[in-house]
Scaffold this active site. Sequence first.
Site, PDB file in Angstrom:
ATOM      1  N   GLN A  36     -56.919  47.608 -91.479  1.00 39.19           N
ATOM      2  CA  GLN A  36     -57.329  46.300 -90.974  1.00 39.19           C
ATOM      3  C   GLN A  36     -58.577  46.422 -90.105  1.00 39.19           C
ATOM      4  OE1 GLN A  36     -53.773  45.206 -88.769  1.00 39.19           O
ATOM      5  NE2 GLN A  36     -53.633  47.306 -88.026  1.00 39.19           N
ATOM      6  N   ASP A  91     -49.823  48.466 -79.554  1.00 42.56           N
ATOM      7  CA  ASP A  91     -50.464  48.379 -78.242  1.00 42.56           C
ATOM      8  C   ASP A  91     -49.593  48.968 -77.138  1.00 42.56           C
ATOM      9  OD1 ASP A  91     -48.706  46.064 -77.177  1.00 42.56           O
ATOM     10  OD2 ASP A  91     -49.562  45.217 -79.003  1.00 42.56           O
ATOM     11  N   ASP A 142     -45.116  53.690 -92.300  1.00 39.67           N
ATOM     12  CA  ASP A 142     -44.746  52.369 -92.800  1.00 39.67           C
ATOM     13  C   ASP A 142     -43.334  52.028 -92.317  1.00 39.67           C
ATOM     14  OD1 ASP A 142     -43.876  50.185 -94.288  1.00 39.67           O
ATOM     15  OD2 ASP A 142     -44.924  50.819 -96.104  1.00 39.67           O
ATOM     16  N   GLY A 143     -43.211  50.971 -91.517  1.00 39.02           N
ATOM     17  CA  GLY A 143     -41.919  50.587 -90.967  1.00 39.02           C
ATOM     18  C   GLY A 143     -40.910  50.192 -92.027  1.00 39.02           C
ATOM     19  N   ASP A 160     -42.252  43.914 -83.950  1.00 40.33           N
ATOM     20  CA  ASP A 160     -43.437  43.392 -83.253  1.00 40.33           C
ATOM     21  C   ASP A 160     -44.595  43.469 -84.232  1.00 40.33           C
ATOM     22  OD1 ASP A 160     -45.469  42.693 -81.575  1.00 40.33           O
ATOM     23  OD2 ASP A 160     -45.248  44.382 -80.198  1.00 40.33           O
ATOM     24  N   SER A 161     -44.643  42.499 -85.136  1.00 38.34           N
ATOM     25  CA  SER A 161     -45.600  42.544 -86.240  1.00 38.34           C
ATOM     26  C   SER A 161     -46.653  41.457 -86.097  1.00 38.34           C
ATOM     27  CB  SER A 161     -44.854  42.345 -87.564  1.00 38.34           C
ATOM     28  OG  SER A 161     -44.422  40.999 -87.675  1.00 38.34           O
ATOM     29  N   THR A 162     -47.597  41.480 -87.024  1.00 38.18           N
ATOM     30  CA  THR A 162     -48.544  40.375 -87.121  1.00 38.18           C
ATOM     31  C   THR A 162     -47.820  39.162 -87.693  1.00 38.18           C
ATOM     32  OG1 THR A 162     -49.248  41.295 -89.245  1.00 38.18           O
ATOM     33  CG2 THR A 162     -50.588  41.833 -87.332  1.00 38.18           C
TER      34      THR A 162
END
Length: 281
Positions: A36, A91, A142-143, A160-162
């Site tokens: 990304q 983060d 990869d989760g 906690d994703s986009t």
Amino acid sequence: MGYSEEERAFIEWYPRGYGVGFKVKERLFETQTKYQRLELYQTEGFGKLLVLDGTVQLVEIGEESYHEVLVHPVMLAHPNPKRVLIIGGGDGGTLREVLRHESVEKATMVEIDEMVVEVSRIYLGIDRGAFDDPRAELIIGDGVKYLKETEERFDVIIVDSTDPVGPAKLLFSEEFYRSAYEKLNEKGLYITQAGSVYLFTNELLDAYKAMKKVFDRVYYFSFPVIGYASPWSFLVGVKGDLDFRKVDVSRAPEKLYYYDPERHETLFQMPKYVRELLEKE
């Protein structure tokens, strides 16, 4: 969508022409990672701003309005959360809040993009040492794949994703929820952010419908998050006989700024028309 040099502003445009913007002092960093586009800005009034693929991930001043609400309600609703899985959250804010709970013996974080972690540690530092905590395990991967293949079991799983659109849609699929349910202990809680209540209503409904096919009970709630098109929605899946409407206030960390465990019931306020749509599912 994005940064305007002329206006010295970053604006994230949502559906129907709704935008969330910040005045910017300077661009601190930008790169195209393997997954990304990552940008970091210094804003006029909210500290640093982290952006992935044109979408606001957090602003430094006020990020707790997201991380506290994603973490503490489920941690306090579980009687003894020892093992926690975080998917995403590069983060470090979610990991930081999880590790504020003394019951936690191990917190595993699976983040697909190593650059997000590196840039956040160098420029943001909102993890406040969480990555170095001996209870923390960071896995770059990869989760979805990790959750399917791991033999570990967890008391709490936090995604906690986009936003629930585009590449992250897999994290909001029935198949993924089934993997999560299987990897929870006999009594476990799963939580995910589910997008803007007003602007991603259909995505919220789809995720809620899919979760209801898998979990024993599903709860929805909303909270005003700084930097997002609030109110922002969250979904909680329950395995076993846990009651997410009840939390152990005595275990709450000190100095919470946004989430108030003594007013836990206020989380469940939802616009009437959205609640009616959800209750039809």
